[in-house]
Write a protein that holds these residues in place. Structure first.
Motif, short mmCIF file in Angstrom:
data_model
loop_
_atom_site.label_atom_id
_atom_site.label_comp_id
_atom_site.label_asym_id
_atom_site.label_seq_id
_atom_site.Cartn_x
_atom_site.Cartn_y
_atom_site.Cartn_z
N LYS A 1 -3.84 47.70 64.39
CA LYS A 1 -4.64 47.42 65.58
C LYS A 1 -3.95 46.48 66.55
O LYS A 1 -4.07 46.63 67.76
N MET A 2 -3.25 45.45 66.01
CA MET A 2 -2.67 44.45 66.92
C MET A 2 -1.27 44.01 66.52
O MET A 2 -0.78 42.99 66.98
N ALA B 1 -12.79 42.79 68.11
CA ALA B 1 -12.85 43.80 69.17
C ALA B 1 -14.14 43.66 69.97
O ALA B 1 -15.15 43.25 69.43
N ASP C 1 -13.36 46.36 60.86
CA ASP C 1 -12.51 45.17 60.78
C ASP C 1 -12.99 44.25 59.66
O ASP C 1 -14.12 43.77 59.69
N TYR D 1 -8.84 39.49 64.28
CA TYR D 1 -8.98 40.44 65.39
C TYR D 1 -10.46 40.66 65.66
O TYR D 1 -11.20 41.06 64.75
#
Length: 242
Positions: free
Chosen positions: A144-145, A242, A234, A240
């Protein structure tokens, strides 16, 4: 049914069950009453025996997830499958400038991503014929990141896995096949042994335990998650948001 959050008598295939998150997933699912088919490169026979000794139902199989034939044989041999959990993954800690990295890149994609395609493609027709099922692909915060310390091949494979969740969910949803994912951050597994993680980047200031990933995975396979489809959940201690 006593609770929506149980898996009594459901047949679940866990691919990548030998250690870490996969092993914790097998134990949690076994405790919730699932009938388990546990697979890894080497058959996790000791784990299956442990679950059986505790009153559960489990069998163990060897499967090379890089081989389409091997994955299809595993799924076919499992019979009527209610849920598929794909946890198999490798995370080499090399740098993309290292000699031989291109070959390692191919190996990572074969295990982390292509094997999931093989498994889902093999399982979905039977699920559709029986009126539905669940598929959970275990991805990563890295997808995701960019992760905290992972290399490019791992990041790319997990990002691809998250995209695959959404592609499969669009196709499986109309047949009541609910496809979802889990995106853990750094988890205290053998894969992470000896690796330095900056806990200051994690709001909870610790890595997760494998069980903290296994329980949300069980939730996604239960009736409690009957309207969740295409979500990559998540589970990362707040790294993270979102």
């Amino acid at each position: 049914m006593k609770s929506a959050f149980e898996l009594s008598a459901r047949k679940v295939v866990v691919i990548g069950a030998a250690g870490g998150i996969g092993q914790a997933t097998a134990r949690v699912f076994g405790g919730l009453g699932a009938r388990l088919v546990l697979a890894d490169r080497e058959a996790p026979t000791d784990l299956a025996a442990e679950i059986v000794a505790a009153g559960g139902e489990a069998s163990a199989s060897a499967c090379d997830v890089a081989s389409r034939d091997a994955v299809e044989a595993l799924i076919a041999g499992a019979g009527d499958i209610d849920a598929l959990v794909y946890v198999a993954a490798i995370c080499p800690w090399d740098d993309w400038t290292d000699d031989g990295w291109d070959d390692v890149f191919d190996d990572v994609l074969a295990v982390n991503l292509r094997g999931a395609v093989f498994a889902a493609r093999a399982a979905m027709p039977g699920m559709a014929a029986r009126g539905g099922g669940r598929i959970v692909l275990v991805g990563s915060l890295a997808g995701k990141m960019g992760g905290l310390i992972a290399s490019a091949h791992y990041v790319a494979s997990k990002g691809g896995l998250h995209a695959l969740v959404k592609w499969l969910a669009q196709r499986g949803g109309p047949q009541n096949i609910l496809v979802s994912g889990i995106a853990p951050a750094s988890t205290a597994t053998p894969m992470m042994e000896g690796k330095s993680v900056d806990l200051e980047r994690i709001p909870l200031r610790r890595m997760s335990s494998p069980e903290e990933i296994a329980w949300p995975t069980a939730f996604l396979c239960s009736d409690a998650a009957s309207y969740i489809c295409g979500t990559v959940l998540d589970v990362n201690g707040g790294v993270y948001m979102a």
